[in-house]
Design a protein around this motif. Structure first.
Motif, mmCIF file in Angstrom:
data_model
loop_
_atom_site.group_PDB
_atom_site.id
_atom_site.type_symbol
_atom_site.label_atom_id
_atom_site.label_comp_id
_atom_site.label_asym_id
_atom_site.label_seq_id
_atom_site.Cartn_x
_atom_site.Cartn_y
_atom_site.Cartn_z
ATOM 1 N N LEU A 188 0.852 -1.208 0.000
ATOM 2 C CA LEU A 188 0.000 0.000 0.000
ATOM 3 C C LEU A 188 0.881 1.248 0.000
ATOM 4 N N SER A 189 1.934 1.225 0.808
ATOM 5 C CA SER A 189 2.815 2.388 0.899
ATOM 6 C C SER A 189 3.597 2.569 -0.405
ATOM 7 N N GLN A 190 4.058 1.443 -0.970
ATOM 8 C CA GLN A 190 4.813 1.535 -2.231
ATOM 9 C C GLN A 190 3.953 2.126 -3.344
ATOM 10 N N THR B 119 4.733 5.336 -5.653
ATOM 11 C CA THR B 119 4.702 5.232 -7.124
ATOM 12 C C THR B 119 3.773 6.285 -7.716
ATOM 13 N N ALA B 120 2.696 6.593 -6.991
ATOM 14 C CA ALA B 120 1.734 7.596 -7.471
ATOM 15 C C ALA B 120 2.197 9.032 -7.166
ATOM 16 N N GLY B 121 3.396 9.173 -6.612
ATOM 17 C CA GLY B 121 3.960 10.507 -6.381
ATOM 18 C C GLY B 121 3.556 11.118 -5.047
#
Ligand code: 0O2
Length: 202
Positions: free
Chosen positions: A25-27, A31-33
């Motif tokens: 979830l954190s990654q 990735t979404a900035g």
């Protein structure tokens, strides 16, 4: 006594799976900035002796059923966040995840415990491929997630340590000082949150 009996491997595996899911979830946020969800994540299967003591304290049967069905925190994760708004961002994602159901929530951030303890707790019910204590397979297991800021976590660790020092003099004063300290840390969390917002506005 082996309180988890044949369910120990399933508990270990559930812990590993949940930790991977929270990390993912954190990654995905990064990735979404967006900022990472948390500063660190820890987890444990509650030690057998602590579980036995907790079942006794809560008046649950000191059995595998008591530990896995009544207690619901044999598997525990702690998500330690940099800022208060990260806790709520994290919670939103946990609540939206179809991998589990939330069966209980306790908001000790809005409603701090009288001693000053702050944290947000959720109990998840997770369907796993393993047999559960009711004989079902896929089986239902529970896990507790505690979400806190670094400041709340430092306070809770210190207070937890003090709890086990029974022969202290002036326990009442220590309690008062600890509570004052919790309030100061809570004020710092709000200040840090404001600083983050100010930085993000620029
Ligand atoms: P440990 O050793 O940390 O695992 P309930 O929902 O009331 O039936 P429970 O589990 O007592 O049952 O609920 P609660 O209040 O959500 O507390 C669960 C856990 O939160 C505790 O687990 C602690 O980890 C933490 N906690 C709660 N209150 C305090 C507090 O005042 N100080 C500190 N330091 N931690 C707290 P355990 O199993 O009690 O302990």
């Amino acid at each position: 006594m082996d309180i988890y009996g044949p369910f120990q491997p399933a508990l270990n595996q559930l812990l590993t799976n949940l930790q991977s899911q929270i990390k993912a979830l954190s990654q995905a946020e990064v990735t979404a900035g967006r900022p990472k969800l948390y500063e660190h994540l820890i987890g444990r299967v509650k030690a057998q002796q602590s579980m036995i003591e907790k079942c006794r304290r809560k008046g649950y049967p000191v059995t595998t059923e008591g530990a896995l069905r009544d207690c619901k925190d044999a598997v525990g994760l702690r998500i330690v966040c940099n800022f208060i708004d990260d806790i709520y961002r994290c919670l939103k994602l946990i609540k939206a995840n179809p991998a589990w159901q939330i069966v209980k929530e306790k908001d000790y951030i809005t409603n701090a415990k009288p001693n000053g303890y702050r944290s947000y707790h959720v109990i998840l019910a997770v369907t796993t491929p393993f047999k559960d204590v009711d004989g079902n397979q896929p089986g239902k297991y529970y896990a507790e997630i505690q979400l806190r800021t670094i400041a709340m976590d430092s306070w809770a660790s210190l207070e937890h340590e003090m709890k086990y020092k029974h022969n202290v003099q002036d326990a009442e004063r220590i309690g008062r000082e600890l509570k004052k300290c919790a309030e100061q840390l809570a004020a710092c969390d709000i200040q840090m949150q404001t600083i983050r917002q100010l930085i993000n506005q620029n």
